[in-house]
Write an enzyme that holds these catalytic residues in place. Structure first.
Site, mmCIF file in Angstrom:
data_model
loop_
_atom_site.group_PDB
_atom_site.id
_atom_site.type_symbol
_atom_site.label_atom_id
_atom_site.label_comp_id
_atom_site.label_asym_id
_atom_site.label_seq_id
_atom_site.Cartn_x
_atom_site.Cartn_y
_atom_site.Cartn_z
ATOM 1 N N ASP A 58 0.839 -1.201 0.000
ATOM 2 C CA ASP A 58 0.000 0.000 0.000
ATOM 3 C C ASP A 58 0.874 1.252 0.000
ATOM 4 O O ASP A 58 0.692 2.172 0.787
ATOM 5 C CB ASP A 58 -0.936 -0.008 1.216
ATOM 6 C CG ASP A 58 -1.913 1.178 1.216
ATOM 7 O OD1 ASP A 58 -2.247 1.657 0.104
ATOM 8 O OD2 ASP A 58 -2.324 1.607 2.308
ATOM 9 N N ARG A 74 5.205 11.576 11.462
ATOM 10 C CA ARG A 74 3.818 11.655 10.984
ATOM 11 C C ARG A 74 3.071 10.398 11.437
ATOM 12 O O ARG A 74 3.420 9.284 11.047
ATOM 13 C CB ARG A 74 3.795 11.751 9.457
ATOM 14 C CG ARG A 74 2.413 11.689 8.823
ATOM 15 C CD ARG A 74 2.551 11.605 7.313
ATOM 16 N NE ARG A 74 1.283 11.532 6.613
ATOM 17 C CZ ARG A 74 0.642 10.395 6.342
ATOM 18 N NH1 ARG A 74 1.127 9.252 6.741
ATOM 19 N NH2 ARG A 74 -0.496 10.418 5.674
ATOM 20 N N ASP A 125 0.365 8.039 11.076
ATOM 21 C CA ASP A 125 -0.543 7.674 9.995
ATOM 22 C C ASP A 125 -1.869 7.157 10.549
ATOM 23 O O ASP A 125 -1.905 6.401 11.524
ATOM 24 C CB ASP A 125 0.122 6.595 9.131
ATOM 25 C CG ASP A 125 -0.754 6.156 7.983
ATOM 26 O OD1 ASP A 125 -1.003 6.966 7.083
ATOM 27 O OD2 ASP A 125 -1.203 4.990 7.994
ATOM 28 N N GLU A 162 -2.034 12.653 10.934
ATOM 29 C CA GLU A 162 -2.748 12.503 9.664
ATOM 30 C C GLU A 162 -4.215 12.223 9.981
ATOM 31 O O GLU A 162 -4.589 11.104 10.334
ATOM 32 C CB GLU A 162 -2.161 11.363 8.825
ATOM 33 C CG GLU A 162 -2.713 11.331 7.407
ATOM 34 C CD GLU A 162 -3.279 9.979 6.990
ATOM 35 O OE1 GLU A 162 -3.710 9.862 5.826
ATOM 36 O OE2 GLU A 162 -3.317 9.048 7.812
ATOM 37 N N ASP A 206 -1.476 11.273 -1.912
ATOM 38 C CA ASP A 206 -2.759 10.579 -1.899
ATOM 39 C C ASP A 206 -3.737 11.206 -2.893
ATOM 40 O O ASP A 206 -3.454 12.239 -3.513
ATOM 41 C CB ASP A 206 -3.345 10.625 -0.494
ATOM 42 C CG ASP A 206 -3.997 9.308 -0.088
ATOM 43 O OD1 ASP A 206 -4.301 8.494 -0.980
ATOM 44 O OD2 ASP A 206 -4.192 9.090 1.120
#
Length: 629
Positions: free
Chosen positions: A133, A274, A276, A318, A386
């Protein structure tokens, strides 16, 4: 040679005598101990696990190298260090940008030339080939993907970046692991200790109850929230993709071990971590498993753990949701959670504004952001790795006669280049024929028309496309927060359709805007007649203005001004006696901003021309930075 040299460097970077005393650690621990213990015991009621956590925090503090400890102290003394007007970010995939980590190190001169001092390295931890992914299915939190380098290469890169004043950001995937992670393999082998780190069920009863209340993230490409494992006769929770197994944070062992991974990565010299998919990390039957109270408890504990061991490290959350669900992840001024969050809704609303030439919704969104405490810092961007989801304020749009489904269809048609006098090019992602919902993929340049104009060899159209691209960046720089470019935007890089030739990437249209960095085109940045030269030079001009003018600091006062023209947005900024007005025309036609600021003359920071901030004529896709004289 790199490993040997790195070993020598590490030897000289061991903590010096000034850090032999644990005074700083003990002070930081004491400052947070009562709250940290209270929250941990409320969540887990396990004193021995809390004691272990404290011991491990001390160990990671001791292992933290002296230069990083000195940087921690410097940043502690200046908590607004990351809110300054010189902060400019760039995000990219390591392999697409420069091959590997050593390649990125060789490109640091270019990054500095771009005016960038914050680079977000997209996921680089070990993942299984073909089931990653995009790097978000981690099989080992302490190993770099072999094709990208080693931990020694990461150390060397962060050291070089710190010498240059460049900050490094990385992704920490908390919600799940890859099914190839050691925990998952041992769970699949039937070891109860490891099965308890995930959500396993031997029949469909409980999974079916979860499915009644938990939305699907990818209903077309990965339907459902559970995956059946026939080899062991169990269901496992997989919110995102079948190969990403959700971690069970009800288990204190999961929390502790993930915090140890967090601290290990921080000790490699990472400046911004970050988090996620943070809203998803706590699961509760009978809920939508989003934004639950326990999520905030976990993030608050992460913030305190970071402030105890590595206070120079920032948490970036995020949270891809509407504003009222995003803002709580800042916590409060007294009990903060994330240092920074993505300004997702404003990004989507920006492209809605491009397609409609109507700034009213964008103005409303910016007013919401401006009303928040100045300590709340957003990352602003036009495009990222994204897709763009059209999570807009449809209650507001309904008052203007917009129907949600038909408007989403219009936006996707517009950016595919099918309607609305559009020059955009791109592709849909996760289109759902039942609901009519879909997301959009494309680079900033392609969405602005640079791809179409180049294909058609239309010089006039190219100039207009470049103007739109630059205007949008100028507007982004004017927002409250820190601007972030996607690697390639600085040269107007367009969509890369070659992903369709790779069987592993072809099903995922997001790779259209994750293309290889075109270094052959980057060589043209010194050519003023090339597209790359024009985009690079004009962006650099904006960056230089932003770094020179103190009014661009993140915690300046910001507001919007009514222009009485649907296509023109006006943003005001004020800081320490300086006032700046930004005017932005989202139309392909000349417009007039009917503002009437009567407090004297202003100077346009781009042209140097003195003028009144009243009845300002703005050319198609034009903009002004008007500073009060």
């Amino acid at each position: 040679m790199r490993t040997q040299n790195r070993a020598n460097i590490k030897e000289t970077e061991k903590p010096s005598k000034e850090f032999d005393s644990d005074v700083l650690f003990e002070q930081r621990l004491a400052r947070h101990m009562d709250e940290l213990k209270w929250l941990y015991m409320e969540l887990y009621s396990n004193g021995s696990m809390f004691a272990e956590l404290c011991e491990q925090m001390h160990r990671f503090y001791e292992e933290r190298r002296t230069p990083l400890k000195k940087l921690d102290e410097k940043r502690e003394s200046d908590p607004n260090w990351y809110r300054q007007n010189d902060m400019l970010g760039m995000m990219f995939y390591i392999d697409n940008f420069a091959g590997d980590m050593q390649g990125v190190e060789k490109k640091l001169d270019y990054i500095e030339n771009c005016g960038v001092n914050y680079i977000h390295l997209m996921p680089f931890l070990d993942t299984p080939k073909g089931r990653s992914d995009g790097g978000y299915a981690v099989s080992d939190f302490r190993k770099v993907q072999e094709k990208l380098g080693t931990m020694e290469d990461l150390d060397a890169l962060t050291d070089d970046c710190h010498r240059r004043g460049i900050n490094i950001c990385m992704d920490f995937v908390m919600n799940h692991t890859s099914e190839d992670h050691e925990w998952a393999k041992r769970a699949r082998a039937g070891e109860g200790e490891y099965m308890s780190r995930y959500f396993f069920f031997d029949n469909a009863a409980i999974p079916s109850l979860f499915e009644k209340t938990v939305p699907q993230v990818f209903p077309t490409t990965a339907p459902g929230n559970f995956t059946w494992l026939p080899d062991i006769g169990h269901y496992v929770m997989t919110t995102f993709y079948p190969y990403q197994w959700d971690l069970n944070y009800r288990n204190p062992r999961v929390f502790n071990e993930m915090m140890y991974n967090f601290l290990y990565l921080a000790n490699q010299g990472i400046d911004i971590i970050r988090i996620d998919a943070v809203p998803y990390i706590w699961k509760e039957l009978g809920t939508n498993c989003r934004n639950l109270r326990q999520v905030h408890t976990i993030v608050r504990m992460m913030r305190m753990i970071s402030e105890i061991v590595c206070p120079g490290v920032l948490l970036l959350g995020e949270v891809v949701m509407e504003p009222e669900k995003v803002v709580p992840y800042f916590g409060t001024v007294e009990k903060p959670e994330c240092h920074m969050l993505y300004n997702v809704t404003t990004m989507a609303t920006t492209w809605h504004t491009v397609a409609t030439r109507d700034v009213s919704l964008l103005k409303k969104q910016l007013d919401i952001v401006s009303s928040l405490p100045k300590d709340y810092t957003f990352l602003n961007y036009l495009r990222c790795h994204d897709d763009i989801g059209w999570g807009l304020d449809y209650g507001f749009l309904a008052q203007q006669g917009f129907d949600e489904r038909t408007h989403k269809q219009y936006l996707n048609d517009y950016f595919e280049g099918k309607t609305g006098a559009s020059n955009s090019r791109g592709e849909l992602y996760n289109a759902d024929p039942v609901t009519g919902d879909a997301r959009f993929c494309g680079t900033t340049a392609s969405m602005c028309g640079i791809e179409k104009a180049g294909f058609e060899q239309d010089e006039a159209a190219m100039e207009k496309a470049i103007q739109l691209d630059i205007m949008l960046h100028a507007y982004m720089f004017m927002q409250s927060g820190i601007p972030v470019l996607y690697g390639g935007d600085e040269i107007g890089q367009v969509n890369d359709y070659s992903y369709k030739e790779d069987p592993e990437k072809a099903p995922d249209s997001r790779y259209i805007h994750r293309g290889m960095m075109r270094w052959d085109l980057a060589e043209r940045i010194s050519d003023p007649d090339s597209v790359e030269g024009k985009v690079f030079r004009r962006l650099k001009e904006l960056e230089d203005i932003r770094k020179k003018e103190k009014v661009f600091v993140s915690n300046a006062d910001t507001w919007t001004v009514e222009t009485w023209e649907n296509s023109v947005l006006c943003i005001g900024r004020y800081y320490d006696g300086d006032k700046l007005l930004g005017l932005f025309n989202f139309s392909e036609y000349d417009k007039t901003a009917w503002i009437n600021e009567t407090d004297g003359l202003y100077r346009d920071l781009l042209s140097g021309r003195a003028m009144k901030a009243a009845g300002v004529d703005i050319p198609a896709y034009g903009f002004f930075y008007l500073k009060k004289i």
